[in-house]
Scaffold this motif. Sequence first.
Motif, short mmCIF file in Angstrom:
data_model
loop_
_atom_site.label_atom_id
_atom_site.label_comp_id
_atom_site.label_asym_id
_atom_site.label_seq_id
_atom_site.Cartn_x
_atom_site.Cartn_y
_atom_site.Cartn_z
N ASP A 182 0.81 -1.22 0.00
CA ASP A 182 0.00 0.00 0.00
C ASP A 182 0.85 1.27 0.00
OD1 ASP A 182 -2.41 -1.44 0.07
OD2 ASP A 182 -2.26 -1.67 2.25
N ILE A 183 2.13 1.14 -0.27
CA ILE A 183 3.02 2.29 -0.35
C ILE A 183 3.36 2.53 -1.81
CG2 ILE A 183 5.30 3.21 0.25
CD1 ILE A 183 5.11 1.77 2.87
N TYR A 184 3.08 3.73 -2.30
CA TYR A 184 3.18 3.99 -3.74
C TYR A 184 4.29 4.98 -4.08
CZ TYR A 184 -1.44 1.92 -3.34
OH TYR A 184 -2.49 1.09 -3.04
N SER A 185 5.10 5.35 -3.12
CA SER A 185 6.19 6.28 -3.39
C SER A 185 7.26 5.61 -4.24
CB SER A 185 6.80 6.77 -2.07
OG SER A 185 7.98 7.51 -2.31
N ASP A 186 7.55 6.20 -5.39
CA ASP A 186 8.58 5.63 -6.26
C ASP A 186 9.95 5.65 -5.59
OD1 ASP A 186 6.71 5.23 -8.24
OD2 ASP A 186 7.07 7.15 -9.21
N ARG A 187 10.21 6.68 -4.82
CA ARG A 187 11.51 6.79 -4.16
C ARG A 187 11.71 5.67 -3.15
NH1 ARG A 187 12.65 12.50 -1.61
NH2 ARG A 187 12.51 12.99 -3.83
N ILE A 188 10.70 5.41 -2.34
CA ILE A 188 10.80 4.35 -1.33
C ILE A 188 10.86 2.99 -2.00
CG2 ILE A 188 9.61 3.25 0.59
CD1 ILE A 188 8.52 5.94 1.40
N GLN A 189 10.03 2.79 -3.01
CA GLN A 189 10.02 1.50 -3.70
C GLN A 189 11.38 1.20 -4.33
OE1 GLN A 189 7.58 -0.79 -4.17
NE2 GLN A 189 5.77 0.21 -3.33
N THR A 190 11.95 2.18 -5.01
CA THR A 190 13.25 1.98 -5.67
C THR A 190 14.35 1.72 -4.65
OG1 THR A 190 12.55 3.47 -7.45
CG2 THR A 190 14.90 3.01 -7.26
N THR A 191 14.32 2.45 -3.55
CA THR A 191 15.34 2.26 -2.51
C THR A 191 15.29 0.86 -1.92
OG1 THR A 191 15.24 4.61 -1.95
CG2 THR A 191 16.23 3.14 -0.34
N MET A 192 14.10 0.38 -1.64
CA MET A 192 13.97 -0.94 -1.04
C MET A 192 14.28 -2.05 -2.04
SD MET A 192 13.49 -0.22 2.01
CE MET A 192 13.31 -1.89 2.63
N ILE A 193 14.02 -1.81 -3.31
CA ILE A 193 14.43 -2.80 -4.32
C ILE A 193 15.95 -2.92 -4.35
CG2 ILE A 193 14.55 -3.21 -6.81
CD1 ILE A 193 11.73 -2.08 -7.04
N MET A 194 16.63 -1.78 -4.29
CA MET A 194 18.09 -1.80 -4.25
C MET A 194 18.60 -2.50 -3.00
SD MET A 194 20.76 1.38 -4.36
CE MET A 194 20.50 1.71 -2.62
N PHE A 195 17.90 -2.29 -1.88
CA PHE A 195 18.29 -2.95 -0.64
C PHE A 195 18.17 -4.46 -0.74
CE2 PHE A 195 16.57 -4.86 3.28
CZ PHE A 195 17.70 -4.79 4.08
N THR A 196 17.07 -4.93 -1.29
CA THR A 196 16.87 -6.38 -1.41
C THR A 196 17.90 -7.02 -2.35
OG1 THR A 196 15.25 -6.05 -3.19
CG2 THR A 196 14.41 -6.20 -0.95
N GLU A 197 18.35 -6.26 -3.34
CA GLU A 197 19.34 -6.80 -4.27
C GLU A 197 20.73 -6.85 -3.64
OE1 GLU A 197 18.78 -8.13 -7.15
OE2 GLU A 197 16.64 -7.66 -7.21
N SER A 198 21.05 -5.88 -2.80
CA SER A 198 22.41 -5.78 -2.27
C SER A 198 22.62 -6.57 -0.99
CB SER A 198 22.77 -4.31 -2.03
OG SER A 198 21.89 -3.73 -1.09
N VAL A 199 21.56 -6.79 -0.21
CA VAL A 199 21.74 -7.42 1.09
C VAL A 199 22.14 -8.88 0.96
CG1 VAL A 199 19.35 -8.22 1.40
CG2 VAL A 199 20.72 -7.54 3.41
N HIS A 200 21.82 -9.50 -0.16
CA HIS A 200 22.19 -10.90 -0.36
C HIS A 200 23.69 -11.06 -0.64
CE1 HIS A 200 18.07 -12.31 -0.29
NE2 HIS A 200 17.73 -11.42 -1.21
#
Length: 247
Positions: free
Chosen positions: A69-87
Amino acid sequence: ESEFADALFILGRRISEGRSAEESFAHTSRTMKGSHIGKVFERISINLITMRTNIRSAIFDEEFGAFKDIYSDRIQTTMIMFTESVHKSHLSAGIAIIKLADHLKELQAVENNIKHSLYDMTSTMRTTACIFAPLIAGVTIALSEVISRVLQNVAEGVSRLPHNIVPGPAQISPENLDQTISPDLFMLSIGIYLILITAILVRFSSTIENGGERTQFMYDLGQSLPIAIIVFTITAIVSRIFFRGLI
Protein backbone atom coordinates in the motif's frame (compact mmCIF):
# COMPACT_ATOMS: atom_id res chain seq x y z
CA GLU A 1 8.96 9.87 2.93
CA SER A 2 9.90 12.33 5.67
CA GLU A 3 10.41 9.43 8.09
CA PHE A 4 12.03 7.08 5.61
CA ALA A 5 15.55 8.55 5.62
CA ASP A 6 15.87 8.25 9.41
CA ALA A 7 14.55 4.70 9.38
CA LEU A 8 16.89 3.82 6.53
CA PHE A 9 19.90 5.12 8.48
CA ILE A 10 19.02 2.98 11.51
CA LEU A 11 18.43 -0.05 9.30
CA GLY A 12 21.76 0.44 7.56
CA ARG A 13 23.63 0.62 10.86
CA ARG A 14 22.13 -2.66 12.04
CA ILE A 15 22.75 -4.39 8.72
CA SER A 16 26.38 -3.20 8.62
CA GLU A 17 26.89 -4.73 12.09
CA GLY A 18 26.07 -8.12 10.62
CA ARG A 19 22.60 -8.46 12.14
CA SER A 20 19.95 -10.46 10.35
CA ALA A 21 17.36 -8.70 8.23
CA GLU A 22 14.43 -9.59 10.49
CA GLU A 23 16.26 -8.39 13.60
CA SER A 24 17.34 -5.19 11.83
CA PHE A 25 13.80 -4.39 10.72
CA ALA A 26 12.45 -5.19 14.20
CA HIS A 27 15.03 -2.92 15.86
CA THR A 28 14.26 -0.12 13.41
CA SER A 29 10.52 -0.44 14.03
CA ARG A 30 11.08 -0.23 17.80
CA THR A 31 13.31 2.81 17.38
CA MET A 32 10.77 4.49 15.07
CA LYS A 33 7.82 3.47 17.25
CA GLY A 34 4.76 5.62 16.65
CA SER A 35 5.67 6.51 13.07
CA HIS A 36 4.08 5.09 9.95
CA ILE A 37 7.36 3.74 8.60
CA GLY A 38 7.95 2.02 11.95
CA LYS A 39 4.72 0.07 11.53
CA VAL A 40 5.71 -0.88 7.99
CA PHE A 41 9.13 -2.13 9.08
CA GLU A 42 7.50 -4.07 11.91
CA ARG A 43 5.29 -5.76 9.34
CA ILE A 44 8.36 -6.72 7.31
CA SER A 45 9.95 -8.28 10.39
CA ILE A 46 6.78 -10.22 11.17
CA ASN A 47 6.59 -11.49 7.59
CA LEU A 48 10.19 -12.68 7.71
CA ILE A 49 9.76 -14.45 11.05
CA THR A 50 6.30 -15.97 10.76
CA MET A 51 6.07 -16.73 7.04
CA ARG A 52 9.67 -17.80 6.52
CA THR A 53 9.76 -15.89 3.26
CA ASN A 54 12.56 -13.98 1.60
CA ILE A 55 13.11 -10.26 2.01
CA ARG A 56 11.71 -9.34 -1.39
CA SER A 57 8.43 -11.17 -0.79
CA ALA A 58 8.15 -9.82 2.75
CA ILE A 59 8.32 -6.31 1.33
CA PHE A 60 6.73 -6.44 -2.11
CA ASP A 61 4.40 -9.45 -2.21
CA GLU A 62 1.03 -8.38 -3.61
CA GLU A 63 -0.92 -10.28 -0.94
CA PHE A 64 0.98 -9.82 2.33
CA GLY A 65 3.92 -7.55 1.46
CA ALA A 66 4.43 -4.65 3.85
CA PHE A 67 4.85 -2.20 0.97
CA LYS A 68 1.76 -3.24 -1.00
CA ASP A 69 0.00 0.00 0.00
CA ILE A 70 3.02 2.29 -0.35
CA TYR A 71 3.18 3.99 -3.74
CA SER A 72 6.19 6.28 -3.39
CA ASP A 73 8.58 5.63 -6.26
CA ARG A 74 11.51 6.79 -4.16
CA ILE A 75 10.80 4.35 -1.33
CA GLN A 76 10.02 1.50 -3.70
CA THR A 77 13.25 1.98 -5.67
CA THR A 78 15.34 2.26 -2.51
CA MET A 79 13.97 -0.94 -1.04
CA ILE A 80 14.43 -2.80 -4.32
CA MET A 81 18.09 -1.80 -4.25
CA PHE A 82 18.29 -2.95 -0.64
CA THR A 83 16.87 -6.38 -1.41
CA GLU A 84 19.34 -6.80 -4.27
CA SER A 85 22.41 -5.78 -2.27
CA VAL A 86 21.74 -7.42 1.09
CA HIS A 87 22.19 -10.90 -0.36
CA LYS A 88 25.73 -10.11 -1.50
CA SER A 89 27.25 -8.56 1.61
CA HIS A 90 25.70 -7.25 4.80
CA LEU A 91 28.56 -4.83 5.32
CA SER A 92 28.41 -3.41 1.80
CA ALA A 93 24.63 -3.23 1.89
CA GLY A 94 24.68 -1.47 5.26
CA ILE A 95 27.22 1.12 4.14
CA ALA A 96 25.32 1.72 0.91
CA ILE A 97 22.06 2.20 2.81
CA ILE A 98 23.66 4.65 5.25
CA LYS A 99 25.07 6.70 2.38
CA LEU A 100 21.72 6.58 0.64
CA ALA A 101 19.98 7.74 3.82
CA ASP A 102 22.36 10.71 4.04
CA HIS A 103 21.67 11.48 0.39
CA LEU A 104 17.91 11.35 0.99
CA LYS A 105 18.22 13.74 3.92
CA GLU A 106 20.15 16.20 1.77
CA LEU A 107 17.64 15.77 -1.03
CA GLN A 108 14.76 16.46 1.35
CA ALA A 109 16.48 19.64 2.52
CA VAL A 110 16.88 20.80 -1.09
CA GLU A 111 13.26 19.95 -1.87
CA ASN A 112 12.06 21.86 1.19
CA ASN A 113 14.06 24.91 0.13
CA ILE A 114 12.60 24.71 -3.38
CA LYS A 115 9.07 24.32 -2.03
CA HIS A 116 9.58 27.32 0.23
CA SER A 117 10.93 29.50 -2.57
CA LEU A 118 8.13 28.48 -4.94
CA TYR A 119 5.36 28.57 -2.35
CA ASP A 120 3.89 31.82 -3.66
CA MET A 121 3.58 30.41 -7.17
CA THR A 122 2.15 27.03 -6.16
CA SER A 123 -0.32 28.56 -3.72
CA THR A 124 -1.46 30.98 -6.43
CA MET A 125 -2.01 28.05 -8.80
CA ARG A 126 -4.08 26.16 -6.24
CA THR A 127 -6.08 29.26 -5.32
CA THR A 128 -6.78 29.94 -8.97
CA ALA A 129 -7.86 26.35 -9.55
CA CYS A 130 -10.13 26.17 -6.50
CA ILE A 131 -11.47 29.73 -6.18
CA PHE A 132 -10.77 32.24 -8.94
CA ALA A 133 -11.40 30.07 -12.00
CA PRO A 134 -14.74 28.71 -10.67
CA LEU A 135 -15.81 32.23 -9.67
CA ILE A 136 -15.12 33.62 -13.13
CA ALA A 137 -16.79 30.63 -14.78
CA GLY A 138 -19.91 30.97 -12.64
CA VAL A 139 -20.24 34.69 -13.34
CA THR A 140 -19.66 34.06 -17.05
CA ILE A 141 -22.57 31.62 -17.14
CA ALA A 142 -24.88 34.14 -15.47
CA LEU A 143 -23.73 37.01 -17.71
CA SER A 144 -24.30 34.97 -20.87
CA GLU A 145 -27.89 34.36 -19.85
CA VAL A 146 -28.39 38.04 -18.99
CA ILE A 147 -26.97 39.18 -22.33
CA SER A 148 -29.14 36.67 -24.16
CA ARG A 149 -32.26 37.89 -22.37
CA VAL A 150 -31.42 41.55 -22.98
CA LEU A 151 -30.94 40.91 -26.69
CA GLN A 152 -34.22 39.04 -26.85
CA ASN A 153 -36.01 41.92 -25.13
CA VAL A 154 -34.43 44.41 -27.53
CA ALA A 155 -35.42 42.32 -30.52
CA GLU A 156 -38.99 41.92 -29.31
CA GLY A 157 -39.26 45.65 -28.64
CA VAL A 158 -37.91 46.57 -32.06
CA SER A 159 -40.19 44.07 -33.78
CA ARG A 160 -43.23 45.93 -32.43
CA LEU A 161 -42.14 49.18 -34.06
CA PRO A 162 -43.37 50.18 -37.53
CA HIS A 163 -40.97 49.12 -40.27
CA ASN A 164 -40.40 52.68 -41.46
CA ILE A 165 -39.11 53.68 -37.99
CA VAL A 166 -36.45 50.97 -37.74
CA PRO A 167 -33.16 52.63 -38.78
CA GLY A 168 -30.90 51.04 -41.35
CA PRO A 169 -31.33 47.93 -43.43
CA ALA A 170 -30.69 45.49 -40.56
CA GLN A 171 -33.37 42.95 -39.82
CA ILE A 172 -33.64 42.86 -36.03
CA SER A 173 -35.73 39.99 -34.75
CA PRO A 174 -35.63 37.41 -31.94
CA GLU A 175 -34.43 34.84 -34.46
CA ASN A 176 -31.54 37.00 -35.63
CA LEU A 177 -30.41 37.75 -32.09
CA ASP A 178 -30.84 34.20 -30.84
CA GLN A 179 -27.74 32.60 -29.30
CA THR A 180 -25.70 30.41 -31.60
CA ILE A 181 -25.19 28.02 -28.67
CA SER A 182 -27.82 26.96 -26.17
CA PRO A 183 -27.35 27.91 -22.50
CA ASP A 184 -27.13 24.26 -21.46
CA LEU A 185 -24.44 23.51 -24.03
CA PHE A 186 -22.57 26.66 -23.06
CA MET A 187 -22.67 25.61 -19.40
CA LEU A 188 -21.36 22.17 -20.37
CA SER A 189 -18.48 23.78 -22.25
CA ILE A 190 -17.62 25.99 -19.29
CA GLY A 191 -17.81 22.98 -16.97
CA ILE A 192 -15.41 20.98 -19.12
CA TYR A 193 -13.07 23.97 -19.31
CA LEU A 194 -13.19 24.31 -15.52
CA ILE A 195 -12.31 20.65 -14.98
CA LEU A 196 -9.41 20.87 -17.44
CA ILE A 197 -7.97 24.09 -16.04
CA THR A 198 -8.24 22.73 -12.50
CA ALA A 199 -6.46 19.51 -13.47
CA ILE A 200 -3.70 21.43 -15.28
CA LEU A 201 -3.04 23.86 -12.44
CA VAL A 202 -3.12 21.13 -9.80
CA ARG A 203 -0.79 19.04 -11.96
CA PHE A 204 1.75 21.85 -12.20
CA SER A 205 1.63 22.69 -8.49
CA SER A 206 1.76 19.02 -7.48
CA THR A 207 4.74 18.39 -9.75
CA ILE A 208 6.63 21.31 -8.22
CA GLU A 209 5.83 20.25 -4.66
CA ASN A 210 5.97 16.46 -4.92
CA GLY A 211 8.08 15.64 -7.95
CA GLY A 212 5.29 14.51 -10.22
CA GLU A 213 4.12 11.44 -8.28
CA ARG A 214 0.89 10.26 -9.86
CA THR A 215 -0.63 9.08 -6.58
CA GLN A 216 -0.08 12.44 -4.91
CA PHE A 217 -1.43 14.24 -7.98
CA MET A 218 -4.62 12.18 -7.94
CA TYR A 219 -5.00 12.87 -4.22
CA ASP A 220 -4.54 16.63 -4.73
CA LEU A 221 -6.94 16.60 -7.66
CA GLY A 222 -9.48 14.70 -5.60
CA GLN A 223 -9.33 17.47 -3.01
CA SER A 224 -9.29 20.45 -5.37
CA LEU A 225 -11.85 19.39 -7.97
CA PRO A 226 -14.86 19.08 -5.60
CA ILE A 227 -14.04 22.49 -4.12
CA ALA A 228 -13.88 24.03 -7.60
CA ILE A 229 -17.21 22.46 -8.59
CA ILE A 230 -18.91 23.64 -5.39
CA VAL A 231 -17.59 27.20 -5.83
CA PHE A 232 -18.67 27.19 -9.48
CA THR A 233 -22.17 25.95 -8.64
CA ILE A 234 -22.72 28.44 -5.82
CA THR A 235 -21.34 31.32 -7.90
CA ALA A 236 -23.53 30.46 -10.88
CA ILE A 237 -26.68 30.28 -8.72
CA VAL A 238 -25.96 33.49 -6.81
CA SER A 239 -24.98 35.36 -9.99
CA ARG A 240 -28.18 34.29 -11.74
CA ILE A 241 -30.31 35.52 -8.86
CA PHE A 242 -28.40 38.79 -8.68
CA PHE A 243 -28.44 39.60 -12.39
CA ARG A 244 -32.07 38.61 -12.84
CA GLY A 245 -32.98 41.26 -10.31
CA LEU A 246 -31.30 43.88 -12.50
CA ILE A 247 -33.21 43.08 -15.67
